[in-house]
Design a protein around this motif. Sequence first.
Motif, PDB file in Angstrom:
ATOM      1  N   SER A 260      40.673  65.132  24.615  1.00  0.00           N
ATOM      2  CA  SER A 260      40.377  64.804  23.227  1.00  0.00           C
ATOM      3  C   SER A 260      41.516  63.976  22.686  1.00  0.00           C
ATOM      4  O   SER A 260      42.679  64.283  22.912  1.00  0.00           O
ATOM      5  CB  SER A 260      40.235  66.057  22.364  1.00  0.00           C
TER       6      SER A 260
ATOM      7  N   THR B  68      38.659  66.838  30.880  1.00  0.00           N
ATOM      8  CA  THR B  68      38.214  66.554  29.524  1.00  0.00           C
ATOM      9  C   THR B  68      39.435  66.304  28.660  1.00  0.00           C
ATOM     10  O   THR B  68      40.404  67.045  28.720  1.00  0.00           O
ATOM     11  CB  THR B  68      37.418  67.739  28.940  1.00  0.00           C
TER      12      THR B  68
ATOM     13  N   GLU C 221      31.530  61.108  24.671  1.00  0.00           N
ATOM     14  CA  GLU C 221      30.635  62.265  24.501  1.00  0.00           C
ATOM     15  C   GLU C 221      29.168  61.894  24.641  1.00  0.00           C
ATOM     16  O   GLU C 221      28.349  62.702  25.047  1.00  0.00           O
ATOM     17  CB  GLU C 221      30.887  62.913  23.138  1.00  0.00           C
TER      18      GLU C 221
END
Length: 197
Positions: free
Chosen positions: A6, A4, A66
Amino acid sequence: MNATVSQTGKDLERAFLILDEAEHDVPAREALLDRAMGEGRRRKSSEKLRRGRIPSAGLAFAARGEDGTLLGTVRLWDIRAGRDGSGVPVPALLLGPLAVDPSAEGLGIGSALMRHAIAEAARLGHGAILLVGDLEYYARFGFSGEKVASLAMPGPVERRRFLALELRPGHLDDAHGILSPSGRRAASESQALRLTA
């Protein structure tokens, strides 16, 4: 293996997840590749090494937003990087295509896919990754033209764009000759289209 990531911009935070590619990704992947690379993508020399083959086991990845939207893709393929000094084929990987949806450029998705793919290839014990791409982009991941001086693609390529990264030092030291495919063949023409296009 999943990762993951960001990415934070001025007023924008966009998270994405890197997953193993799944069969249901095929239509979105093909549309993404068409948008990012154009119609000429199937005529590249690298395609000769992928045609009718399946990506290397565990080395096809998708970056999803997302909301599940496919934002990027990268795949690695089993090849022979010519032969060594004793005439033995040198196993390696060919990376490509790496593509990010134009709407998501600048968010670090391509870099995250590259780092993930390199780490997984190393974890799986591969010796080297070769690709055709811009040195200005791929040098940050350790790619250079040094180890491919005695190697050639099976078709035309700009020499300065033919690059390699050794995952095991010295893996390509004696490699010479023309790259050739060595990966698993697709069981059928429809499977080849699904998995290699």
